[in-house]
Design an enzyme around this catalytic site. Sequence first.
Site, PDB file in Angstrom:
ATOM      1  N   TYR A  44       0.850  -1.215   0.108  1.00 22.16           N
ATOM      2  CA  TYR A  44       0.013   0.032   0.048  1.00 22.16           C
ATOM      3  C   TYR A  44       0.937   1.303   0.058  1.00 22.16           C
ATOM      4  O   TYR A  44       0.593   1.896  -0.945  1.00 22.16           O
ATOM      5  CB  TYR A  44      -0.711  -0.021   1.139  1.00 22.16           C
ATOM      6  CG  TYR A  44      -1.568   1.348   1.536  1.00 22.16           C
ATOM      7  CD1 TYR A  44      -2.659   1.743   0.749  1.00 22.16           C
ATOM      8  CD2 TYR A  44      -1.371   2.258   2.688  1.00 22.16           C
ATOM      9  CE1 TYR A  44      -3.220   2.917   0.799  1.00 22.16           C
ATOM     10  CE2 TYR A  44      -1.821   3.308   2.758  1.00 22.16           C
ATOM     11  CZ  TYR A  44      -2.763   3.761   1.780  1.00 22.16           C
ATOM     12  OH  TYR A  44      -3.413   5.147   2.080  1.00 22.16           O
TER      13      TYR A  44
HETATM   14  O1  LIG Z   1      -2.031   7.165   7.804  1.00 18.85           O
HETATM   15  C1  LIG Z   1      -2.130   6.579   6.850  1.00 18.85           C
HETATM   16  O2  LIG Z   1      -1.775   7.136   5.790  1.00 18.85           O
HETATM   17  C2  LIG Z   1      -3.032   5.355   6.952  1.00 18.85           C
HETATM   18  O3  LIG Z   1      -3.587   5.441   8.183  1.00 18.85           O
HETATM   19  C3  LIG Z   1      -4.680   4.400   8.313  1.00 18.85           C
HETATM   20  O4  LIG Z   1      -3.737   2.928   8.546  1.00 18.85           O
HETATM   21  P1  LIG Z   1      -3.325   2.971  10.188  1.00 18.85           P
HETATM   22  O5  LIG Z   1      -2.687   3.831  10.583  1.00 18.85           O
HETATM   23  O6  LIG Z   1      -2.734   1.471  10.057  1.00 18.85           O
HETATM   24  O7  LIG Z   1      -4.729   2.656  10.757  1.00 18.85           O
HETATM   25  P2  LIG Z   1      -5.504   1.733  11.462  1.00 18.85           P
HETATM   26  O8  LIG Z   1      -5.868   0.498  10.833  1.00 18.85           O
HETATM   27  O9  LIG Z   1      -6.816   2.312  12.057  1.00 18.85           O
HETATM   28  O10 LIG Z   1      -4.689   1.405  12.693  1.00 18.85           O
HETATM   29  C4  LIG Z   1      -4.292   2.047  13.750  1.00 18.85           C
HETATM   30  C5  LIG Z   1      -3.358   1.661  14.708  1.00 18.85           C
HETATM   31  O11 LIG Z   1      -4.208   0.536  15.325  1.00 18.85           O
HETATM   32  C6  LIG Z   1      -3.276  -0.744  15.374  1.00 18.85           C
HETATM   33  N1  LIG Z   1      -4.375  -2.055  15.212  1.00 18.85           N
HETATM   34  C7  LIG Z   1      -4.981  -2.069  14.333  1.00 18.85           C
HETATM   35  C8  LIG Z   1      -5.912  -3.046  13.894  1.00 18.85           C
HETATM   36  C9  LIG Z   1      -6.167  -3.940  15.060  1.00 18.85           C
HETATM   37  O12 LIG Z   1      -6.632  -4.800  15.172  1.00 18.85           O
HETATM   38  N2  LIG Z   1      -5.369  -3.674  16.274  1.00 18.85           N
HETATM   39  C10 LIG Z   1      -4.646  -2.625  16.311  1.00 18.85           C
HETATM   40  O13 LIG Z   1      -3.757  -2.538  17.325  1.00 18.85           O
HETATM   41  C11 LIG Z   1      -2.453  -0.299  14.097  1.00 18.85           C
HETATM   42  O14 LIG Z   1      -1.339  -1.225  14.397  1.00 18.85           O
HETATM   43  C12 LIG Z   1      -2.361   0.962  14.175  1.00 18.85           C
HETATM   44  O15 LIG Z   1      -1.255   1.299  15.018  1.00 18.85           O
HETATM   45  C13 LIG Z   1      -5.599   4.122   7.097  1.00 18.85           C
HETATM   46  O16 LIG Z   1      -6.293   2.735   7.262  1.00 18.85           O
HETATM   47  C14 LIG Z   1      -4.744   3.822   5.665  1.00 18.85           C
HETATM   48  O17 LIG Z   1      -5.406   3.737   4.403  1.00 18.85           O
HETATM   49  C15 LIG Z   1      -3.816   5.304   5.796  1.00 18.85           C
HETATM   50  O18 LIG Z   1      -3.184   5.247   4.564  1.00 18.85           O
END
Ligand SMILES: O=C(O)[C@H]1O[C@H](OP(=O)(O)OP(=O)(O)OC[C@H]2O[C@@H](n3ccc(=O)[nH]c3=O)[C@H](O)[C@@H]2O)[C@H](O)[C@@H](O)[C@@H]1O
Length: 394
Positions: free
Chosen positions: A210
């Site tokens: 991604y």
């Molecule tokens: O900043 C960005 O550009 C990205 O932000 C998000 O990605 P992400 O930060 O991974 O967002 P989440 O999926 O909401 O995860 C947030 C945090 O929660 C954690 N997480 C996620 C899922 C889960 O089940 N448990 C958990 O602890 C992840 O490791 C991460 O640290 C978006 O989903 C992406 O599309 C975007 O591009």
Amino acid sequence: ASKSPIQSIVKETHSTIHSKPSSAPPASLERVVFNTEHIWKNDVLNSVTPRGSISDHHKVVLVTGAAGFVGTHVSLALKRRGDSVVGLDNFNRYYDPKLKRSRQDLLLNEGVYVVEGDINDMELLNRLFDTVRFTHVMHLAAQAGVRYAMKNPSSYIHSNIAGFVSLLEVCKSLNPKPAIVWASSSSVYGLNTKLPFSEEDRTDQPASVYAATKKADEEIAHSYNHIYGLSLTGLRFFTVYGPWGRPDMAYFEFTKNILKGKKITVFQGPGGVSVGRDFTYIDDVVKGCVAALDTAGKSIGREGKRKGLKAPLRVFNIGNTSPESVEKLVGILERLLKKKAMRDVQEMPKNGDVMFTHANISLAARELGYMPTTDLETGLKKFVEWYVDWIQKD
Ligand SMILES: O=C(O)[C@H]1O[C@H](OP(=O)(O)OP(=O)(O)OC[C@H]2O[C@@H](n3ccc(=O)[nH]c3=O)[C@H](O)[C@@H]2O)[C@H](O)[C@@H](O)[C@@H]1O
């Protein structure tokens, strides 16, 4: 004679604006004998018809991914301030399309029509640009989500790379050419350890396919700016959250599962180090998007380049500048939902996630006047209010 407002926006004669298709052909023949333009043409023309008089700053904006989370909010903000807006969205099934349809209803209620179609469909894009003289494109259509990229990498190549090129190919051939603002991602910083992330930091170590596609888009933007003089602004969004958000994101899934009494998986770094994100509230992100459109300048084309002019090529961090741990996020949700979460704490799998994000926003502050004002607690409160209301209606 001076042009009426609508004539400066649409490319057709005035008389066609309210004409309805006389009859619909049998579905099987549609692609062959029927000019499908008519299916959405009147709706599109209504969607761009200004409500009041047109100011010098009036924008005519095509929002791709308009039924998506950020797309819906940006479309509404532009429409509410008086711009002409048309949406485009393929309503794919990455997450429940019902939510996308509800956002579409919300937009329609406010006079924004969303054409159903894919950004890879250049014929459709050409027809849209033949119908309306768009001054700007807010390109938010994308395959989002960091971890899903391991399951279905080709969907990222299709939407984020091929789709972006298809849009740019169409834009480069227009005259005049629109200015384009598009969604990059904080994930381009990849394995960077230097914090906070600044635009000039290295972005050549993506941790997921991604992130690699968003980084590729930044390079592709460079080439279309260089060759064709397109104005291109990439916005590196930092974990955007809020009402009407994406169900695949942690805050959304956590809320759903806490309320249902189901387990949530909380990722930790090695040795119990907490994972953190610069969670950014949607209204702040919208302000960044609108300011990017307002300052995008013009696409000058090859002609302009020959004259020695330069089209803007920009990239900005759109973050919150105050990262919080995922543990803190869960704690706030527990308080707001008045319910304990059942945590399943796991070491973060090596599936594309990075440990920590933190935006330096001084460039966006200087050039866009961007200044986020919503802290995580306030933003999550608004999300939870929306969510509770929404699932009751569902
Ligand atoms: O900043 C960005 O550009 C990205 O932000 C998000 O990605 P992400 O930060 O991974 O967002 P989440 O999926 O909401 O995860 C947030 C945090 O929660 C954690 N997480 C996620 C899922 C889960 O089940 N448990 C958990 O602890 C992840 O490791 C991460 O640290 C978006 O989903 C992406 O599309 C975007 O591009």
